[in-house]
Every structure is written in structure tokens, then in C-alpha cells.
Design a protein around this motif. Structure first.
Motif, mmCIF file in Angstrom:
data_model
loop_
_atom_site.group_PDB
_atom_site.id
_atom_site.type_symbol
_atom_site.label_atom_id
_atom_site.label_comp_id
_atom_site.label_asym_id
_atom_site.label_seq_id
_atom_site.Cartn_x
_atom_site.Cartn_y
_atom_site.Cartn_z
ATOM 1 N N VAL A 69 5.455 13.779 9.053
ATOM 2 C CA VAL A 69 4.938 14.861 9.894
ATOM 3 C C VAL A 69 4.019 15.778 9.090
ATOM 4 N N GLU A 70 4.316 15.992 7.824
ATOM 5 C CA GLU A 70 3.457 16.832 6.987
ATOM 6 C C GLU A 70 2.113 16.154 6.745
ATOM 7 N N SER A 71 2.130 14.850 6.500
ATOM 8 C CA SER A 71 0.867 14.142 6.283
ATOM 9 C C SER A 71 0.082 14.007 7.579
ATOM 10 N N SER A 72 0.768 13.958 8.721
ATOM 11 C CA SER A 72 0.063 13.980 10.008
ATOM 12 C C SER A 72 -0.719 15.282 10.148
ATOM 13 N N ARG A 82 0.818 -1.212 0.000
ATOM 14 C CA ARG A 82 0.000 0.000 0.000
ATOM 15 C C ARG A 82 0.847 1.255 0.000
ATOM 16 N N HIS A 83 1.996 1.199 0.676
ATOM 17 C CA HIS A 83 2.854 2.380 0.661
ATOM 18 C C HIS A 83 3.671 2.473 -0.629
ATOM 19 N N PHE A 84 4.447 1.438 -0.922
ATOM 20 C CA PHE A 84 5.396 1.549 -2.027
ATOM 21 C C PHE A 84 4.724 1.517 -3.400
ATOM 22 N N GLU A 85 3.643 0.782 -3.527
ATOM 23 C CA GLU A 85 2.988 0.719 -4.835
ATOM 24 C C GLU A 85 2.104 1.929 -5.102
ATOM 25 N N ASN A 86 1.708 2.639 -4.038
ATOM 26 C CA ASN A 86 0.811 3.780 -4.209
ATOM 27 C C ASN A 86 1.462 5.124 -3.891
ATOM 28 N N ASN A 87 2.376 5.142 -2.915
ATOM 29 C CA ASN A 87 2.883 6.432 -2.426
ATOM 30 C C ASN A 87 4.405 6.480 -2.330
ATOM 31 N N LYS A 102 0.858 11.614 -5.904
ATOM 32 C CA LYS A 102 2.214 11.835 -5.403
ATOM 33 C C LYS A 102 2.308 13.006 -4.431
ATOM 34 N N ARG A 103 1.286 13.142 -3.581
ATOM 35 C CA ARG A 103 1.326 14.236 -2.614
ATOM 36 C C ARG A 103 1.576 13.745 -1.193
ATOM 37 N N LYS A 104 0.672 12.897 -0.667
ATOM 38 C CA LYS A 104 0.725 12.543 0.749
ATOM 39 C C LYS A 104 1.056 11.067 0.940
ATOM 40 N N VAL A 105 1.412 10.725 2.174
ATOM 41 C CA VAL A 105 1.643 9.333 2.553
ATOM 42 C C VAL A 105 0.638 8.960 3.642
ATOM 43 N N SER A 106 0.478 7.678 3.857
ATOM 44 C CA SER A 106 -0.412 7.197 4.909
ATOM 45 C C SER A 106 0.354 7.124 6.228
ATOM 46 N N ILE A 126 11.189 10.260 8.952
ATOM 47 C CA ILE A 126 10.076 11.004 9.547
ATOM 48 C C ILE A 126 9.911 12.397 8.959
ATOM 49 N N LEU A 127 11.004 13.118 8.783
ATOM 50 C CA LEU A 127 10.922 14.536 8.425
ATOM 51 C C LEU A 127 11.102 14.824 6.947
ATOM 52 N N SER A 128 11.400 13.829 6.137
ATOM 53 C CA SER A 128 11.589 14.058 4.710
ATOM 54 C C SER A 128 10.777 13.062 3.898
ATOM 55 N N ASN A 129 10.844 13.220 2.573
ATOM 56 C CA ASN A 129 10.133 12.301 1.690
ATOM 57 C C ASN A 129 11.078 11.320 1.013
ATOM 58 N N ILE A 130 12.252 11.110 1.615
ATOM 59 C CA ILE A 130 13.207 10.138 1.074
ATOM 60 C C ILE A 130 12.567 8.748 1.101
ATOM 61 N N PRO A 131 12.585 8.000 0.000
ATOM 62 C CA PRO A 131 12.001 6.653 0.004
ATOM 63 C C PRO A 131 12.615 5.761 1.084
ATOM 64 N N LEU A 132 11.813 4.871 1.630
ATOM 65 C CA LEU A 132 12.242 4.052 2.767
ATOM 66 C C LEU A 132 12.938 2.751 2.373
ATOM 67 N N GLU A 133 13.005 2.422 1.093
ATOM 68 C CA GLU A 133 13.477 1.089 0.695
ATOM 69 C C GLU A 133 14.791 0.691 1.352
ATOM 70 N N ASN A 134 15.789 1.559 1.271
ATOM 71 C CA ASN A 134 17.113 1.178 1.764
ATOM 72 C C ASN A 134 17.120 0.947 3.268
ATOM 73 N N HIS A 135 16.530 1.863 4.020
ATOM 74 C CA HIS A 135 16.481 1.705 5.481
ATOM 75 C C HIS A 135 15.638 0.484 5.865
ATOM 76 N N LEU A 136 14.554 0.274 5.150
ATOM 77 C CA LEU A 136 13.698 -0.864 5.475
ATOM 78 C C LEU A 136 14.417 -2.176 5.219
ATOM 79 N N ASN A 137 15.038 -2.319 4.072
ATOM 80 C CA ASN A 137 15.720 -3.577 3.767
ATOM 81 C C ASN A 137 16.962 -3.779 4.629
ATOM 82 N N HIS A 138 17.602 -2.698 5.035
ATOM 83 C CA HIS A 138 18.735 -2.824 5.952
ATOM 84 C C HIS A 138 18.265 -3.407 7.284
#
Length: 488
Positions: A347-350, A334-339, A364-368, A437-449
Motif C-alpha cells: 500500500v505504501e508503494s502504491s 524480480r521481487h526477491f532478488e531485487n526487493n 531497499k525502499r520500495k516494492v513493485s 499487503i500492509l507490512s514489509n514482511i518477506p513473502l517467502e513463507n506464505h508463498l511457499n505454503h
């Protein structure tokens, strides 16, 4: 405040409300209907469902009033110490935050239809239900009278905040069972065309409840109610409350999918009894029902809760590895395929939940805050576990949040959460706050690490779809087992 609810024709879907108020001999009195409800951070403007509105003195004579905002009225009391406000509320919607009345059952969220005055917010409230004598009421509020021969029950709230945090179901066909964990009694209520497998339900609910209570140390309430409304059509919605949760699910085919949904939403909503009901952002203390209550930490309130909801089902043995991976993969897809390429940070989407958080929105505006928030919580949990070899984890963070902010009920800031996390981690986590948390950098690398340490990996295919897979590594499998089976 004394509220009397009745319906002269339930099939009309109108609930009649009589609200009795002691004015304190003021010349004018302002009354307010909430514009939103806790658990859904968007304006819903419940006043749009009021058809008739009138104000009367104790003798039944009309008093002058004027609507001064979309949901606030100013009343000329003419020195009357007791007034009655009479209005009706259209209750024709079935979701976990609405109200509905029919011949078969009543479903009421008091936040939809109970007026308040600013000076009465902290005073006791009485809720009188004029319902058939054979109706059973399921609610977290204390019942102060038995039904009379003509029907009716009376419930008591300590104050307005408790009243509007206490939904109710009432019907002659509602089913229930209970179980006890430590000093708290938990009730499971079922309304709908369903024959519950109570043995299985109680066994599984006891497991995940005990796991949550064990992790957090104690439970906030002496009673807790799972209020379940099962529909004939597909549905999935739950809302957290002080000593209950309102859950609406469907379809009522009693299949395995329905039961999995019941487990997932119930575990999620139960963890909210700590995280948001008591461990609450300072911007929401107290709730201001007249306008938006902006805050930046919904990724903690909903993201951490989403992560723990399914993790507790795995830890307690209700889910096996395969079932847990399936739910984890749902967040990823739901996150990676859509957002994946969304421009906003967590924090911005909160903050922007109040703008369009529950709508699809522009591309391509907000995240869940639920899905990306859960993945960010997973990264944090495994990061802490890796450094401390499972001797510390996100569990310690949430226990400290409970002890410092939940039990004293003082509210926390984003900086408070950062401070507690880094105290547990015993190091600065600037990279985590900046990238996750504070940026829109994709999470793939941190998540897979993080996932690689527990023998998992998210694979991204050329079409952008993602899949979670296990890695065959004995060391990683050992770490994964400690993560998924950790116990206080």
C-alpha cells in the motif's frame, strides 16, 4: 471542443493544434493541459513540449492571455463566444504513452496535447486529423467522416475523458485483422517492419480473450483495439485504455521472444479493460488531470492484472506449463532478488508511485506493485482455492468487484476490496492483509505454503537468487492441474 491536428513538416516532429472553444460569453476562460496520463501514475508535465501558444477571436485577432500555472492559461475573451487556441506540440518520443509524427506514420495520444476547460469535460469532442488521403486510422473512437481527396479524418468522442483515453495510429502501411467473441469485435493492428503470422496471432488472441470474457461474464465494450507499434530496437511497453491498448514492442526480428512479449503484454492489457478502466479505485473517479491522484490499491490494479495476464495464457492453452512457470519465475526473481528486504509495504508503494514508482530509487525502499502484487494475488487465489477445493477462487472476487463497482462505475476503496475478498473466502484473512499487503514482511513463507499445495516450490540459493521447481506429488499435481486449467 473541436481539435484540428496537422503538421506542416512532419520531420520536424511538431504537431500543430487548433482548439476551438465556445466560451459561453464569459469574460475570462481558463484552459488546462493534463499534467499526467491514466495508466502511468506520475506527473509528466506535457506542457513542456509546447513551443508556441496563441489565442484568437473568430476573426483571427489575438486575445490576451496569461499562464497561471505550469500548464494552465487564463484567457481574456472580450465577450467573444468562439475562440481559437493555436499551439504546437513536439512529438518526438516513441513509447506507449507518447506522441510521434513523421512522413511514414502518425501516433497520437490526445492526453498529451489536447487542452480542456473545466466546464467542457463532459461534452462531446471532435478530433480532426489533417493527414494524407492514403493513411488508415486505427483508433477506438467513432469515425464520423470519410477522408477527402486532400486527406483528413474526423473522429468523435462522447466526452473529454473518452477522447484522452483513445490513442491512435495512422499510416498507409498499417496492417489489421479482427475476430469476434460474443458481441464484441476485437481488432489487432500492426505498424512496423513486420510480417505478422495472422493465423497464429488470431488463434492465440481468440483463446485468451475468450478465457477472460468467460471468467468475467461479459466485456465492457462493443469494440476493442490492440494497437501495436513494432520498433527496430528493443522495447516493451503497454498502456490500457477504455476500448483499446497501446503497445510498443521491439526489436522487429519476428523472433519467438517478440511473439511471447506480444502475448504477455496483450493479455495483461486486455484484463485492464475490467480492472482499472471500469473497476477503478474511488480516488481516481473522476480523474483530476491537474495533480497527483493518490491511491493505495495499485497492487489490485496492477498486481492482480499481472497475475491474471499470464494465468489466462496458461488457462486458455496458449502457454504450456513450462512457459507459464517461466513467467511466474520472472516475478519471483524480480521481487526477491531485487526487493526482498524493501521497507515499504504494497500500500505504501502504491501511494508512492507518484513519487518515484517508475524509477529505480534508493536501495531497499520500495516494492513493485506489479511483481510483489502479482505474488500476493497468487497467494490469495490459492488460499481461497484450498479452503473451497477450487469451488471458489480469486475469479469470484474479481467478478463481484466487476458487478458491484465496475458495471455501475462507482469506484471502490481498499476496505471494499477487503470486504469482497473475505466474503468470497468466508473467513477473516487478517494474516493476509497484515503480512502480504500492509507490512514489509518477506513473502517467502506464505508463498511457499501456497505453492506447496499445487506442487511447486520457490528455492532460494545462498547468493540470494531464486528458482521455481516442481514437486513430485500426485495429490499436489492434481491440485495444480485444477488451478491452471480452471474454467467457469
Amino acid at each position: 471542443m473541436h481539435y484540428r491536428l496537422y503538421s506542416e513538416n512532419p520531420e520536424s516532429r511538431y504537431i500543430e493544434v487548433e482548439c476551438r472553444i465556445k466560451t459561453g460569453e464569459t469574460e475570462t476562460l481558463e484552459v488546462q493541459l493534463p499534467a499526467w496520463r491514466p495508466g502511468r501514475y506520475e506527473l509528466q508535465n506535457f506542457a513542456k513540449n509546447i513551443q508556441r501558444f496563441g489565442v484568437f477571436d473568430s476573426a483571427g485577432n489575438p486575445l490576451l492571455f496569461k499562464k497561471i500555472t505550469k500548464d494552465r492559461w487564463r484567457i481574456q475573451t472580450q465577450g467573444e463566444t468562439d475562440i481559437v487556441i493555436r499551439y504546437n506540440y513536439y512529438s518526438a518520443v516513441l513509447n506507449a504513452g507518447s506522441s510521434y509524427v513523421s512522413e511514414e506514420f502518425w501516433y497520437v495520444n490526445p492526453v498529451n496535447l489536447c487542452l480542456y476547460t473545466d466546464k467542457n469535460l463532459h461534452e462531446p469532442c471532435i478530433l480532426e486529423l489533417v493527414i494524407p488521403a492514403n493513411f488508415v486510422v486505427a483508433c477506438g473512437l467513432k469515425q464520423i467522416s470519410e477522408p477527402t481527396q486532400v486527406g483528413g479524418k474526423t473522429l468523435l468522442a462522447k466526452d473529454y475523458y473518452e477522447l484522452v483515453d483513445s490513442p491512435l495510429l495512422a499510416s498507409p502501411t498499417i496492417q489489421s485483422r479482427s475476430y469476434k467473441i460474443d458481441t464484441t469485435t476485437f481488432y489487432v493492428w500492426m505498424q512496423g517492419n513486420i510480417k505478422p503470422d495472422w493465423h497464429r496471432i488470431l488463434m492465440d488472441f481468440e483463446k485468451f480473450t475468450a478465457a477472460q470474457v468467460s471468467t468475467m461474464g461479459d466485456f465492457p465494450e462493443s469494440e476493442y483495439h490492440f494497437l501495436n507499434l513494432i520498433l527496430s530496437t528493443p522495447f516493451y511497453h503497454g498502456v490500457e485504455h477504455r476500448h483499446s491498448t497501446m503497445i510498443v514492442l521491439g526489436p522487429d526480428d519476428e523472433g519467438e521472444g517478440l511473439y511471447t512479449d506480444l502475448l504477455g503484454v496483450s493479455s495483461h492489457e486486455l484484463f485492464h479493460a475490467w480492472n482499472i478502466i471500469r473497476i477503478r479505485p474511488q480516488e481516481l473517479l473522476p480523474y483530476d488531470f491537474t495533480k497527483e491522484n493518490y491511491f493505495t490499491t495499485c497492487f489490485v490494479a496492477e498486481g492482480v492484472t499481472t497475475y491474471y495476464g499470464d494465468l489466462f495464457l496458461r488457462r486458455s492453452g496458449v502457454f504450456d506449463d513450462v512457459a507459464y512457470y517461466r513467467e511466474l519465475q520472472v516475478y519471483m526473481k524480480r521481487h526477491f532478488e531485487n526487493n526482498r528486504d524493501a521497507q515499504q509495504s504494497l500500500v505504501e508503494s502504491s501511494w508512492d508511485l507518484w513519487l518515484d514508482g517508475y524509477e529505480k530509487g534508493i536501495p531497499k525502499r520500495k516494492v513493485s506493485v506489479y511483481h510483489k502484487g502479482a505474488l500476493a494475488a497468487l497467494i490469495l487465489d490459492i488460499t481461497i482455492r484450498k479452503k473451497h477445493q477450487h469451488k471458489k477462487s480469486l475469479d469470484d472476487v474479481m467478478r463481484l468487484m466487476w458487478q458491484r463497482f465496475g458495471i455501475p462505475f462507482v469506484g471502490y476503496s481498499f476496505e471494499d476490496y477487503q470486504s469482497v475478498v473475505e466474503e468470497v473466502a468466508e473467513e477473516s484473512l487478517d494474516w493476509y492483509w497484515k503480512d502480504c499487503i500492509l507490512s514489509n514482511i518477506p513473502l517467502e513463507n506464505h508463498l511457499n505454503h501456497a505453492l506447496s499445495w499445487v506442487g511447486l516450490q520457490m528455492v532460494t540459493f545462498s547468493d540470494g537468487t531464486v528458482h521455481l521447481q516442481e514437486l513430485e506429488n500426485e495429490r499436489a499435481i492434481l491440485q495444480r492441474n485444477k488451478w491452471l486449467n480452471s474454467d467457469v
